[in-house]
Design a protein around this motif. Structure first.
Motif, PDB file in Angstrom:
ATOM      1  N   PRO A 105       0.808  -1.219   0.000  1.00 13.01           N
ATOM      2  CA  PRO A 105       0.000   0.000   0.000  1.00 13.01           C
ATOM      3  C   PRO A 105       0.842   1.271   0.000  1.00 13.01           C
ATOM      4  O   PRO A 105       0.467   2.275  -0.625  1.00 13.01           O
ATOM      5  N   ALA A 106       1.993   1.233   0.675  1.00 12.46           N
ATOM      6  CA  ALA A 106       2.876   2.402   0.663  1.00 12.46           C
ATOM      7  C   ALA A 106       3.428   2.637  -0.739  1.00 12.46           C
ATOM      8  O   ALA A 106       3.467   3.778  -1.227  1.00 12.46           O
TER       9      ALA A 106
ATOM     10  N   ARG B 291       2.109   1.707  -3.589  1.00 15.20           N
ATOM     11  CA  ARG B 291       1.019   2.159  -4.459  1.00 15.20           C
ATOM     12  C   ARG B 291       0.700   3.632  -4.240  1.00 15.20           C
ATOM     13  O   ARG B 291       0.483   4.390  -5.187  1.00 15.20           O
ATOM     14  N   GLU B 292       0.665   4.038  -2.987  1.00 21.26           N
ATOM     15  CA  GLU B 292       0.348   5.440  -2.683  1.00 21.26           C
ATOM     16  C   GLU B 292       1.428   6.399  -3.158  1.00 21.26           C
ATOM     17  O   GLU B 292       1.136   7.470  -3.699  1.00 21.26           O
TER      18      GLU B 292
ATOM     19  N   ARG C 220       2.865   7.850  -7.370  1.00 25.94           N
ATOM     20  CA  ARG C 220       2.626   9.082  -8.143  1.00 25.94           C
ATOM     21  C   ARG C 220       3.692  10.143  -7.891  1.00 25.94           C
ATOM     22  O   ARG C 220       3.825  11.102  -8.652  1.00 25.94           O
TER      23      ARG C 220
END
Length: 254
Positions: free
Chosen positions: A173-174, A176-177, A180
């Motif tokens: 999750p880190a 993926r976040e 960007r």
């Protein structure tokens, strides 16, 4: 992402995996910031590699922010951040004396998991505010440290396994976040390595563990961890994963 010329910050840099990582990154041309609970110990590591040392508790967000602010002002934002700071505990849920072990559980999770998150949170903010440094738009790499105990923890490792499991679980999750922003996140889960933490193992426990290590049948060397950090930084396709570094070992129940 290249290592030479970049700023690398390593926590737990006064010994073991952190010290080996600081040395390897410095040898590859990075400006290394050695962070440890003991300022004296951090400065000793830094002096040996031509870096800079800071004393800070990874659980203290204000102290970690102060380090990042000072480093960014002096050298630029750290583009490589490796979290090796942690503690090892062995406490049963129900010890023979029947005492509660909640305090030990809480402290273990706070240092190993909350401390790792604190460093990642502050590192991500510093990296995101910096300019990209390559054609992919990379701004930095964060490497956290779990343990094989997150998957096959032994009796007495409930707290340690829970904390390291948290480190492993937040990797994807880190990543993926932070994608960007051009920030990669990876986690290494070492097996039994020659560190200050493992040095306290009783001989019979060490022998039993090593007997279950397929190949090579020995303790891992801190520089072997550091070499994997090096490879993670340089390979842009390594992102969002947990790598077991364990010679195919699986920990026995006790």
């Amino acid at each position: 992402m290249k290592i030479e010329g970049e700023v690398a910050l390593v926590t737990g840099a006064a010994s073991g995996l952190g010290e080996a990582t600081a040395k390897r990154l410095a040898a590859r041309g990075a400006t290394v910031v050695a962070v440890d609970l003991s300022a004296e110990a951090a400065e000793k590591t830094a002096a040996a590699i031509g870096g800079v040392g800071y004393g800070a508790d990874v659980c203290d967000a204000t102290a970690i922010e102060t380090v990042f602010t000072a480093v960014t002002g002096a050298f630029g934002a750290p583009r490589i951040v490796v979290s090796c700071a942690g503690i090892g505990t062995a406490t049963r849920i129900l010890p023979r004396d029947g005492s509660l072990t909640i305090d030990t559980f809480e402290r273990t999770v706070r240092v190993n998991l909350v401390g790792t998150y604190t460093v990642m949170n502050i590192a991500a903010r510093a990296m995101a505010a910096a300019e990209p440094i390559d054609e992919d738009g990379a701004r930095g790499v964060i490497v956290n440290t779990a343990s094989v105990a997150y998957e096959d923890g032994q009796i007495g490792q409930a707290a340690y396994s829970a904390a390291k499991g948290g480190v492993a679980s937040m990797t994807l999750p880190a990543a993926r976040e932070l994608a960007r922003f051009g920030i990669r996140v990876m986690t290494i889960a070492p097996g039994l390595f020659e560190t200050r933490m493992s040095a306290g193992l009783p001989d019979d426990v060490r022998a039993e563990i090593l007997a279950s290590v397929p190949f090579p049948s020995r303790m891992g060397l801190p520089d072997e961890y550091a070499r994997l950090v090096e490879q993670i930084v340089e390979n842009p396709m390594l992102n969002g994963s947990v790598i077991r570094l364990d010679a195919a070992a699986r920990m026995p129940p006790k």
